[in-house]
Design an enzyme around this catalytic site. Sequence first.
Site, short mmCIF file in Angstrom:
data_model
loop_
_atom_site.label_atom_id
_atom_site.label_comp_id
_atom_site.label_asym_id
_atom_site.label_seq_id
_atom_site.Cartn_x
_atom_site.Cartn_y
_atom_site.Cartn_z
NE ARG B 298 146.54 -3.44 -11.18
CZ ARG B 298 145.83 -2.30 -11.68
NH1 ARG B 298 145.78 -1.31 -11.17
NH2 ARG B 298 145.59 -2.38 -13.12
CE1 TYR B 442 152.70 -11.28 -13.28
CE2 TYR B 442 152.09 -13.02 -14.54
CZ TYR B 442 152.62 -12.54 -13.53
OH TYR B 442 153.41 -13.37 -12.70
CD GLU B 443 146.99 -9.43 -11.87
OE1 GLU B 443 145.96 -8.78 -12.12
OE2 GLU B 443 146.84 -10.90 -12.04
N GLY B 444 148.00 -5.20 -15.36
CA GLY B 444 148.16 -3.72 -15.60
C GLY B 444 149.67 -3.55 -15.69
#
Lengths: 596, 596
Positions: B298, B442-444
Amino acid sequence: MPTYTPPLRDMHFVLHELFDVTAQLKQLPPHGEIDADTINAVLEEGGKFAAEVITPLNLSGDSEGCTLDKATHEVTTPKGFKAAYQQYVEGGWPALSCDTAYGGQGLPHVVNQCFYEMLNGANQAWTMYPGLSHGAYEALHAHGTDEQKSLYLPHLTSGEWTGTMCLTEPHCGTDLGMLRSKAEPQADGSYKITGQKIFISAGEHDMVSNIVHLVLARLPGAPEGSKGISLFLVPKFLVNADGSLGARNTVFCSGLEHKMGIHGNSTCQITLEDAVGTLVGEPNKGLQAMFVMMNTARLGVGNQSLGLTEVAYQNAVAYAKERLQMRALSGPKAPNLPADPIIVHPDVRRMLLTARAYAEGGRALSVYTSLQLDISLAHPDEAVRNAAADEVAILTPIVKAFITDNGWNATSQCMQVFGGHGYIHETGMEQFVRDARINMIYEGTNAIQALDLLGRKVLADGGHRMRTFGQKITAFVEEYGTREDMQEMIEPLSDLGARFTKMTQGIGMKAMGNADEVGAAATDYLRVAGHLVFAYLFARMAVVALDKKDSGDPFYQAKLATAGFYYAKLLPEVVSLMRTGRSGLKPLMAMDESMF
Amino acid sequence: MPTYTPPLRDMHFVLHELFDVTAQLKQLPPHGEIDADTINAVLEEGGKFAAEVITPLNLSGDSEGCTLDKATHEVTTPKGFKAAYQQYVEGGWPALSCDTAYGGQGLPHVVNQCFYEMLNGANQAWTMYPGLSHGAYEALHAHGTDEQKSLYLPHLTSGEWTGTMCLTEPHCGTDLGMLRSKAEPQADGSYKITGQKIFISAGEHDMVSNIVHLVLARLPGAPEGSKGISLFLVPKFLVNADGSLGARNTVFCSGLEHKMGIHGNSTCQITLEDAVGTLVGEPNKGLQAMFVMMNTARLGVGNQSLGLTEVAYQNAVAYAKERLQMRALSGPKAPNLPADPIIVHPDVRRMLLTARAYAEGGRALSVYTSLQLDISLAHPDEAVRNAAADEVAILTPIVKAFITDNGWNATSQCMQVFGGHGYIHETGMEQFVRDARINMIYEGTNAIQALDLLGRKVLADGGHRMRTFGQKITAFVEEYGTREDMQEMIEPLSDLGARFTKMTQGIGMKAMGNADEVGAAATDYLRVAGHLVFAYLFARMAVVALDKKDSGDPFYQAKLATAGFYYAKLLPEVVSLMRTGRSGLKPLMAMDESMF
């Protein structure tokens, strides 16, 4: 693949319940006979064309793009585009708002506005072919000679031919005063035109037998700058006096631009080499003539983003109801399913409602502006015509910039609803974002719109036109100020109106000291103006909806909810904009150019 | 074609003048020896690689994309990508921040942060290959068995092999608890893994001899939901005990995703059919193990947008100084030229300075967070480690979401500086926008980051960690509160701190009544938190710059101008955000789902 449902119910609301357009049109001699049923029937048929014929070509058109045969200079449009266009012509759609004197159906702008919203929502790239053509039609209709009109307008009206606007050159876009294309007068009264144009939408394609380019160029000895530019009609194929096609003219597509979006539209580099043209309007007054179509083109660009906002919203809603992921923080809402549909999550609703509110507000504004345009063109009373034209002048840059900035925001948020799937081409969501991006740029960047609004439309007449428009809001506030169920809107609207007046005055004062203060504040100012207009229109819509909220039709409840969302979650942007607008020029100029 | 200049001067400022990182690192045993010269030398060499080797591959990589041979399941990366990767490996760059026990150079995260900012600015799609690999390295380093580590880590450290993270499946991304891939235990202690993964970055490519997939899957009889997920190591080629490569494993690229951007990275659909894998960490604790790399990933995503913001800014500045168009409203600034360079226009400066401020603020925040990460991992005092880890916990979602939202805004504004030319592929500006878009997903997704911040990091501990961080701001305000030349920043910073505390409390109160209030406020809350941190960091930077503003180095004047711009034009966004945040859940839920 995305789907598109024509938003006919909301169009009916805006046209008939909100603005009662047929009553308004009755006062305009050319449109006195049109009734609501006719309008609705046109829109229903138009919506079918949009949803059934060109929607399915949108994603494939984006993937395929256009191709140029460098040997022949011919451009092939994506598969299906040409057949759809033939169907469009056969349906008589190009003639919808054209002059009956040239075979048109003479419908008002306000109907064309709704029709084009649907075309744009279905397929912006395809719609640009007839859209640009209609712009050329309008310029020629306003400024062409009788001979030019009789030779060209019937073919543009029928859609057999299309038109273009050839303005931009590699070194100038915003600053057309710098353009270099040249026109040499010939003994027969025609001109030979030579130059290089770029970014010419629908500049060359395979859908029609002839393309009518409207080209800006300079006459020999013309004054420098924007006062030395003339407008010429340069057909792809010369047109004989009897209307038949003659020789191929030396105006060629020399390259296709590789763009972020609108891949289905052929954006051309156009080379003119002693191409034969005829003068449109007066020498050296080409820019003014071009501005006839530029102003309606700006409304058209706002309409493109309105269409994209609506279609992105529709598809995001469908996905949000279907995609199961996580449980609501407040506990499962669909306990019989493996997870809740993501529409239960407040932030997903925030994204959806942002697009919905921007679509509904944009539709109300665009229809209102188109109606004023009709009034400005056809009302028998000159004072009424002028008042309407003043409103159109104020609202045009707002329609163009506010709706396209909102459209960028809205399509991006609708894409976000899809998570990673939104980033994938096949869902079509990222295409809406890429297509929407050009609308902030062409027909005058949004910063140019902001300067147009603040500099030319507001400050140049001492705020007269804006004040006059503001009086409508004041009258509305006074009319509904005592109504209990409207308090949540009337108070912020009234407050914003007062602050906006102060903001205008403050900038006006500063600008007297330094004209660059206008440039520093213009973008913030336009967004505040846009919100003021939206807040006014949502309040008007709320009044209509409140009166019918117990009718059993959930439409009115939904309208009230959208208006409430707009006031709670989108309108507060003005508080920041007023601060940044007020902070003025200094923070922008503190850094020396060399330090950038 | 865009160019890229490593922002070394600003990095030196942030690392050495603002945070004095070498003094901080001296307290950390593994990094006690590192000095400023070493850091600067690494960054200078790294910057050369970024600017000279991978920058020229960015635009071409976007045009060409990756190709999959469906017969062999092999993916070919764009021309030049493989050779650049080889040069990267030969330079020893993959080892930069890896454990010395496995051949790494053991440099701190804070150096790696700056190195990766440059790689991302040069070519995000290319950088994802080593970037993802480093994530897999970290998960394996933290959770692998000794055998797994000794077999795999040296090859990941050297860069001979790369790694992936295989999480997402077609029906689940955010909600990994729903994943279906299965792992069957085998007699020899290994597992056979079967499933379908999508969106796997760098999932298959031609740069290395082996690819190490870290795959989430379910063991037989595992609990439902996220508590029944285990992590497996699944190599493309099986690895013999002596480290040599064995048979091709049954893990295949079954398709490449067609994406809006990052075309140079192979985003794969990965099919596992009884693929041989080994368990990483404990059964059913795969998600926790994966979160080790998710958190640094993140930070890495924020860093991607930081790089893009910087490179978009640089190219927009170059264009704004060179492009001649119109005159300044206050009169010609370059009377000897046919028009003024567009950097004279206040609105162009607004766009440029927006990107500049977001780049400089983002850099300060990212370096600060990385330094805290180093302290959290290596400080001898546990209390110090924990305090640093608390800050990293708070700041990670801000780095990810605030910097990527800002990056989307900034790259779009830099593209707008180019007018129509920004929409054309060849200038490279629209690619920055398209590439930047994935970072919000992406990555949450950024909404997930906001829930992580507000729900898990702030409200879950009664605001303790956030208050502790806030005390740093309070101490700063007290220290500089009497300094005359800091008043323009100290007052709004102090005011914002107080309002932020109230906002937190207000949401906390509401959330006790309805947990969905957290979801309704989270996105606004995260942006306010981001601005609070940026305002704090810009004020700290201003203190440093004020003390040196008469040094003769214009860098400090520029830093003050950027900080002033940030406070005047960007920070005021918080006023709107606080209003919309305060308006809560009701406007989001007023519309029944059926009415959407």
